[in-house]
Design an enzyme around this catalytic site. Structure first.
Site, PDB file in Angstrom:
ATOM      1  N   ASP A   1       0.810  -1.210   0.000  1.00  0.00           N
ATOM      2  CA  ASP A   1       0.000   0.000   0.000  1.00  0.00           C
ATOM      3  C   ASP A   1       0.849   1.269   0.000  1.00  0.00           C
ATOM      4  O   ASP A   1       0.651   2.158  -0.832  1.00  0.00           O
ATOM      5  CB  ASP A   1      -0.934   0.016   1.209  1.00  0.00           C
ATOM      6  CG  ASP A   1      -2.025  -1.036   1.115  1.00  0.00           C
ATOM      7  OD1 ASP A   1      -1.898  -1.948   0.282  1.00  0.00           O
ATOM      8  OD2 ASP A   1      -2.999  -0.948   1.873  1.00  0.00           O
TER       9      ASP A   1
ATOM     10  N   ARG B   1      -0.687   5.947  17.121  1.00  0.00           N
ATOM     11  CA  ARG B   1      -0.841   6.941  16.049  1.00  0.00           C
ATOM     12  C   ARG B   1      -0.342   8.339  16.402  1.00  0.00           C
ATOM     13  O   ARG B   1       0.283   8.997  15.564  1.00  0.00           O
ATOM     14  CB  ARG B   1      -2.294   6.992  15.578  1.00  0.00           C
ATOM     15  CG  ARG B   1      -2.843   5.684  15.021  1.00  0.00           C
ATOM     16  CD  ARG B   1      -1.818   4.924  14.230  1.00  0.00           C
ATOM     17  NE  ARG B   1      -2.361   3.757  13.533  1.00  0.00           N
ATOM     18  CZ  ARG B   1      -1.645   2.699  13.242  1.00  0.00           C
ATOM     19  NH1 ARG B   1      -0.377   2.612  13.634  1.00  0.00           N
ATOM     20  NH2 ARG B   1      -2.159   1.692  12.585  1.00  0.00           N
TER      21      ARG B   1
ATOM     22  N   ASP C   1      -7.982   5.389  11.953  1.00  0.00           N
ATOM     23  CA  ASP C   1      -6.617   5.904  11.912  1.00  0.00           C
ATOM     24  C   ASP C   1      -6.496   7.213  11.147  1.00  0.00           C
ATOM     25  O   ASP C   1      -5.682   8.068  11.491  1.00  0.00           O
ATOM     26  CB  ASP C   1      -5.672   4.859  11.320  1.00  0.00           C
ATOM     27  CG  ASP C   1      -5.296   3.779  12.327  1.00  0.00           C
ATOM     28  OD1 ASP C   1      -5.483   4.020  13.533  1.00  0.00           O
ATOM     29  OD2 ASP C   1      -4.816   2.720  11.910  1.00  0.00           O
TER      30      ASP C   1
ATOM     31  N   SER D   1      -6.295  -8.481   7.862  1.00  0.00           N
ATOM     32  CA  SER D   1      -5.296  -7.418   7.938  1.00  0.00           C
ATOM     33  C   SER D   1      -4.758  -7.332   9.362  1.00  0.00           C
ATOM     34  O   SER D   1      -5.521  -7.455  10.323  1.00  0.00           O
ATOM     35  CB  SER D   1      -5.932  -6.081   7.543  1.00  0.00           C
ATOM     36  OG  SER D   1      -5.034  -5.011   7.737  1.00  0.00           O
TER      37      SER D   1
END
Length: 404
Positions: free
Chosen positions: A17, A97, A126, A180
């Site tokens: 990605d 994050r 996110d 994932s």
């Protein structure tokens, strides 16, 4: 957004990605890209990310070991609050994050970049966590979120784009991934694909990578001890360890005994529900044993107020408001309460359970002379009668009005 971007700092993992995003930024924005890869203890070799970025023509490549900062300045403050989102989730992804975002902004300032970019999708939490942090730390920063702009809406399209632009695609990325995963030193999350139906049991033998299932754990319990100072763990079994090393040690112990796996459906900030399987072995041990030392050292009023504040604090972190004034205000109160949280807790780890067996503290509020069932000279049991009658007064008055 406007295409007038000169230089962008990309949160880059080196995977499919973000490698596609890297090239897409070069093509669509015609800008210079700086890559930033954070080592948060995800357990992956990060040098391949550097080589891949170099192969794609990147001149400024940052690979930073943030494990100690992550645990010391983010995980430990959050655990001082006993934070649980919706009563179960120890916020392993959420708390990573803001640190990634902070370092991105620092790199943007160091390199003169006028934009930052991330690989979060338009359906998840996110994107919110990254961007709220960016704006809090640099209000005029430009943000590029490719998943909200491009038409590469499937893995097939991503692979086609990668092949067209000579971006290497590992063989294991060509098939449809069964789920994932996102990992750091605190936890591993697994979501999507085979986990999307909450009625279908998760295949833990396939999913778990940091721990065994409780059924596969040893048949003999293991005893451990954790020492705490001012709310933070500082030693395991008498061995002083740095924050990251301590959490790593607890992960090993918890993983061995099948501690810390949850299968939950949670409410995302953007409004939808999602199902996930989370592995948090060390954090689960830490949470249980830290609460045990608080049971000795916190006054009832302080403890109960902390418990009332915790859901709000947890929600702030989950929703991406780490750098908000309200989180900082709550943190100040939590840290003040943690000043007295010093002591040792012992526990047994056994087939998915953390069983607290003992706790001690130099400033313990527990007084054996008062709580004893034997005769004592410090507590007059007759005092309880007046205490009960005063607390019953409003109930008695209401009872009379109701004709009882």
């Amino acid at each position: 957004m406007s295409k007038s971007v000169k230089k962008v700092v990309l949160a880059y993992s080196g995977g499919l990605d973000t490698s596609v995003i890297l090239r897409w930024l070069q093509d669509q924005y015609g800008c210079e890209v700086v890559t930033f890869t954070a080592d948060l203890g995800q357990g992956e070799e990060l040098e391949p990310a550097r080589k891949k970025a170099e192969m794609m023509g990147i001149k400024q490549i940052y690979i930073d070991d943030l494990r100690e900062e992550f645990v010391r300045d983010y995980v430990f403050p959050m655990f001082r609050a006993n934070a649980l989102y919706e009563g179960t989730y120890l916020l392993g992804t959420s708390i990573a994050r803001p640190l990634i975002a902070k370092r991105q902004i620092e790199i943007a300032l160091e390199t003169g970049a006028d934009a930052v970019a991330h690989g979060a999708t338009g359906k998840g939490n996110d994107q919110v966590r990254f961007e709220l942090s960016y704006y809090a730390l640099k209000p005029d920063i430009k943000i590029i979120a490719p998943w909200r702009e491009w038409d590469l809406t499937s893995r097939t399209k991503l692979i086609e784009y990668a092949e067209k632009h000579q971006i290497p695609v590992p063989k294991d990325k060509r098939g449809e991934a069964p789920f994932s995963q996102d990992a750091n030193l605190l936890h591993i999350s697994s979501e999507g694909k085979i986990l999307e139906d909450p009625a279908v049991p998760a295949d833990l033998d396939l999913i778990l990578s940091r721990m065994v299932t409780p059924e596969s754990a040893p048949d003999k319990a293991e005893e451990i001890a954790i020492d705490f100072e001012r709310g933070n763990p500082v030693a395991v079994n008498g061995e002083k360890l740095s924050p990251a090393a301590l959490l790593t040690k607890l992960n090993e112990l918890g993983g061995k005994h099948g501690v810390g796996c949850i299968d939950i459906v949670e409410n995302r900030f953007i409004g939808m529900k999602s199902r996930g399987v989370y592995e948090t072995p060390g954090g689960t041990i830490l949470f249980a044993m830290r609460r045990a030392v608080e049971s000795l050292t916190l006054d009832r009023g302080a403890m109960h107020l902390k418990d009332e504040l915790m859901p709000r604090y947890a929600e702030l972190i989950y929703n991406g408001f780490w750098f908000s004034p309200e989180r900082e205000m709550l943190q100040a109160a939590i840290d003040h309460a943690s000043e007295a949280v010093t002591g040792r807790v012992t526990a047994k780890l056994y087939k998915g359970n953390v069983i607290v067996t003992g706790r001690s503290a130099p400033k313990s509020l527990y007084d054996a002379d008062i709580v004893t069932f034997e005769e004592d000279s410090v507590y007059d049991q007759r005092d309880a009668e007046g205490f009960i009658k005063l607390n019953a007064l409003r109930l008695r008055l209401r009872g009379r009005l109701l004709g009882r």
